[in-house]
Motif scaffolding. Sequence first.
Motif, PDB file in Angstrom:
ATOM      1  N   VAL A  78      -2.775  -4.054  -4.514  1.00  0.00           N
ATOM      2  CA  VAL A  78      -3.251  -4.873  -3.388  1.00  0.00           C
ATOM      3  C   VAL A  78      -3.341  -4.042  -2.116  1.00  0.00           C
ATOM      4  O   VAL A  78      -4.310  -4.112  -1.364  1.00  0.00           O
ATOM      5  CB  VAL A  78      -2.319  -6.091  -3.187  1.00  0.00           C
ATOM      6  CG1 VAL A  78      -2.677  -6.832  -1.899  1.00  0.00           C
ATOM      7  CG2 VAL A  78      -2.405  -7.027  -4.381  1.00  0.00           C
ATOM      8  N   ALA A  79      -2.312  -3.221  -1.872  1.00  0.00           N
ATOM      9  CA  ALA A  79      -2.299  -2.376  -0.674  1.00  0.00           C
ATOM     10  C   ALA A  79      -3.454  -1.380  -0.692  1.00  0.00           C
ATOM     11  O   ALA A  79      -4.076  -1.114   0.346  1.00  0.00           O
ATOM     12  CB  ALA A  79      -0.965  -1.635  -0.578  1.00  0.00           C
ATOM     13  N   ALA A  80      -3.772  -0.827  -1.865  1.00  0.00           N
ATOM     14  CA  ALA A  80      -4.869   0.131  -1.970  1.00  0.00           C
ATOM     15  C   ALA A  80      -6.202  -0.517  -1.641  1.00  0.00           C
ATOM     16  O   ALA A  80      -7.031   0.052  -0.914  1.00  0.00           O
ATOM     17  CB  ALA A  80      -4.904   0.725  -3.375  1.00  0.00           C
ATOM     18  N   ARG A  81      -6.431  -1.692  -2.160  1.00  0.00           N
ATOM     19  CA  ARG A  81      -7.698  -2.388  -1.888  1.00  0.00           C
ATOM     20  C   ARG A  81      -7.834  -2.745  -0.406  1.00  0.00           C
ATOM     21  O   ARG A  81      -8.892  -2.571   0.194  1.00  0.00           O
ATOM     22  CB  ARG A  81      -7.794  -3.650  -2.744  1.00  0.00           C
ATOM     23  CG  ARG A  81      -8.023  -3.382  -4.220  1.00  0.00           C
ATOM     24  CD  ARG A  81      -8.268  -4.669  -4.991  1.00  0.00           C
ATOM     25  NE  ARG A  81      -8.592  -4.392  -6.374  1.00  0.00           N
ATOM     26  CZ  ARG A  81      -9.801  -4.062  -6.815  1.00  0.00           C
ATOM     27  NH1 ARG A  81     -10.797  -3.975  -5.962  1.00  0.00           N
ATOM     28  NH2 ARG A  81     -10.006  -3.838  -8.085  1.00  0.00           N
ATOM     29  N   LEU A 118      -6.028   5.030   6.232  1.00  0.00           N
ATOM     30  CA  LEU A 118      -6.157   6.135   5.287  1.00  0.00           C
ATOM     31  C   LEU A 118      -4.794   6.543   4.730  1.00  0.00           C
ATOM     32  O   LEU A 118      -4.654   6.791   3.521  1.00  0.00           O
ATOM     33  CB  LEU A 118      -6.823   7.329   5.965  1.00  0.00           C
ATOM     34  CG  LEU A 118      -7.017   8.561   5.072  1.00  0.00           C
ATOM     35  CD1 LEU A 118      -7.986   8.239   3.946  1.00  0.00           C
ATOM     36  CD2 LEU A 118      -7.531   9.736   5.896  1.00  0.00           C
ATOM     37  N   ASP A 119      -3.794   6.596   5.591  1.00  0.00           N
ATOM     38  CA  ASP A 119      -2.441   6.938   5.132  1.00  0.00           C
ATOM     39  C   ASP A 119      -1.926   5.905   4.135  1.00  0.00           C
ATOM     40  O   ASP A 119      -1.310   6.249   3.113  1.00  0.00           O
ATOM     41  CB  ASP A 119      -1.486   7.038   6.322  1.00  0.00           C
ATOM     42  CG  ASP A 119      -1.776   8.247   7.200  1.00  0.00           C
ATOM     43  OD1 ASP A 119      -2.488   9.153   6.745  1.00  0.00           O
ATOM     44  OD2 ASP A 119      -1.293   8.259   8.360  1.00  0.00           O
ATOM     45  N   GLU A 120      -2.166   4.624   4.421  1.00  0.00           N
ATOM     46  CA  GLU A 120      -1.720   3.565   3.514  1.00  0.00           C
ATOM     47  C   GLU A 120      -2.453   3.651   2.176  1.00  0.00           C
ATOM     48  O   GLU A 120      -1.854   3.447   1.110  1.00  0.00           O
ATOM     49  CB  GLU A 120      -1.956   2.197   4.159  1.00  0.00           C
ATOM     50  CG  GLU A 120      -1.061   1.936   5.375  1.00  0.00           C
ATOM     51  CD  GLU A 120      -1.402   0.639   6.079  1.00  0.00           C
ATOM     52  OE1 GLU A 120      -2.440   0.020   5.705  1.00  0.00           O
ATOM     53  OE2 GLU A 120      -0.659   0.242   6.995  1.00  0.00           O
ATOM     54  N   LEU A 121      -3.759   3.957   2.224  1.00  0.00           N
ATOM     55  CA  LEU A 121      -4.535   4.107   0.991  1.00  0.00           C
ATOM     56  C   LEU A 121      -4.021   5.290   0.171  1.00  0.00           C
ATOM     57  O   LEU A 121      -3.838   5.190  -1.046  1.00  0.00           O
ATOM     58  CB  LEU A 121      -6.011   4.302   1.334  1.00  0.00           C
ATOM     59  CG  LEU A 121      -6.944   4.622   0.160  1.00  0.00           C
ATOM     60  CD1 LEU A 121      -6.936   3.490  -0.863  1.00  0.00           C
ATOM     61  CD2 LEU A 121      -8.367   4.880   0.664  1.00  0.00           C
ATOM     62  N   THR A 122      -3.789   6.403   0.843  1.00  0.00           N
ATOM     63  CA  THR A 122      -3.297   7.602   0.151  1.00  0.00           C
ATOM     64  C   THR A 122      -1.946   7.334  -0.491  1.00  0.00           C
ATOM     65  O   THR A 122      -1.704   7.719  -1.643  1.00  0.00           O
ATOM     66  CB  THR A 122      -3.188   8.772   1.147  1.00  0.00           C
ATOM     67  OG1 THR A 122      -4.473   9.033   1.709  1.00  0.00           O
ATOM     68  CG2 THR A 122      -2.665  10.019   0.452  1.00  0.00           C
ATOM     69  N   GLU A 123      -1.060   6.668   0.233  1.00  0.00           N
ATOM     70  CA  GLU A 123       0.274   6.378  -0.290  1.00  0.00           C
ATOM     71  C   GLU A 123       0.184   5.486  -1.525  1.00  0.00           C
ATOM     72  O   GLU A 123       0.856   5.737  -2.536  1.00  0.00           O
ATOM     73  CB  GLU A 123       1.122   5.704   0.788  1.00  0.00           C
ATOM     74  CG  GLU A 123       2.530   5.365   0.339  1.00  0.00           C
ATOM     75  CD  GLU A 123       3.344   4.704   1.437  1.00  0.00           C
ATOM     76  OE1 GLU A 123       4.484   4.278   1.148  1.00  0.00           O
ATOM     77  OE2 GLU A 123       2.853   4.612   2.586  1.00  0.00           O
ATOM     78  N   ALA A 124      -0.657   4.439  -1.448  1.00  0.00           N
ATOM     79  CA  ALA A 124      -0.775   3.504  -2.569  1.00  0.00           C
ATOM     80  C   ALA A 124      -1.389   4.171  -3.796  1.00  0.00           C
ATOM     81  O   ALA A 124      -0.913   4.003  -4.925  1.00  0.00           O
ATOM     82  CB  ALA A 124      -1.609   2.291  -2.153  1.00  0.00           C
ATOM     83  N   LEU A 125      -2.459   4.949  -3.598  1.00  0.00           N
ATOM     84  CA  LEU A 125      -3.109   5.605  -4.730  1.00  0.00           C
ATOM     85  C   LEU A 125      -2.225   6.698  -5.335  1.00  0.00           C
ATOM     86  O   LEU A 125      -2.181   6.872  -6.554  1.00  0.00           O
ATOM     87  CB  LEU A 125      -4.452   6.195  -4.298  1.00  0.00           C
ATOM     88  CG  LEU A 125      -5.582   5.185  -4.066  1.00  0.00           C
ATOM     89  CD1 LEU A 125      -6.853   5.895  -3.598  1.00  0.00           C
ATOM     90  CD2 LEU A 125      -5.868   4.379  -5.331  1.00  0.00           C
TER      91      LEU A 125
END
Length: 336
Positions: A197-200, A221-228
């Motif tokens: 959910v966080a990645a999306r 971007l940081d949140e996306l990188t962390e989730a992926l």
Amino acid sequence: MTDIRKAHYESQLTAAAAALGETVERVDAERAARARTPLIHRYDSTTTALEAIDAGAVADGDVLVVESESVVGFLVVHFAVAITEATGAFRPYALLGKPGREYSDGAWARSVDVAEEAARQLDLPLGEPGGFQNGDRALCGDGRVRTVLKVKQPTSSQPEHANDPDVQTWVYMDDGTAHRLETCETVDRASIAKARVAARRAAARACQNPDPDDLEWRTALDELTEALTYLKKVDPAAAAELEEGSRGKRIRMEIPRTLVAPGDVLYELGARLEVRDTGVREAAPGGECEWWAQLHGVNSEDRQRTYREPWTVGLPLGQAAWDLVTVDRYIPCLPA
């Protein structure tokens, strides 16, 4: 029995009796301390609270309230443990390895009761007690997912140095390795679903008007990188599903080396290097943790300039944190 042997025997009995008396006295004192109602100490900051603990102003089991930081905790021998989500300079609740009322056969159960009531009065959310069971999956500090065999509680309360292993809680894994509890994270369906959910959500923002100078965009971007990155380690199939089912864009940016992530293309040594994996190696007692990355040249020309086979580079974590590097990062455009 000669007089000499008799005197020696009696001296041994006297020493043993004295030692037994000291042990009984110490045990009684500990029981009395745990039986009393914990006192509540209020401080302006968690740092100030730790200073008071070092000065001997807080007794084992007493409750610590730092309203300015939304932190409530209690003293476990010499360590301040927060029971709230916010921890400040205290140790997280999860470091106990089990619910506080069960820790050390319930020795601090009264402290937990008083601390929870203090947190409720301030309307502060409680932290998760954490803990691992045999067979649980855990993401370790080195970026590897392992299966838990057992958890070993501290065997001492008086550290001889900052990284004294006897005062740490250790998680033993199925591959024979042992890791400090605070470096391990539970891997379960709930954590994986939360990361998806966080990645999306982060990808939906990151794909809109990419601007490395915009704080909101960089945060997304940081949140996306962390989730992926998390998903690639704990559930590679879920990460691949998100990335393969999306259109995306590749953006060049300058970031601290510690934020380099698998999938980035790193510009270094006059070559383009595919980042295959990254992580942090735990430090030996008294040492410094090390950041590492597994790299491989993007094409044959890049490999000629570096190495033909994948290779690993490592730097002290402190140095890697301020070392800026240039990368190309692929951003999947996912629906929120």
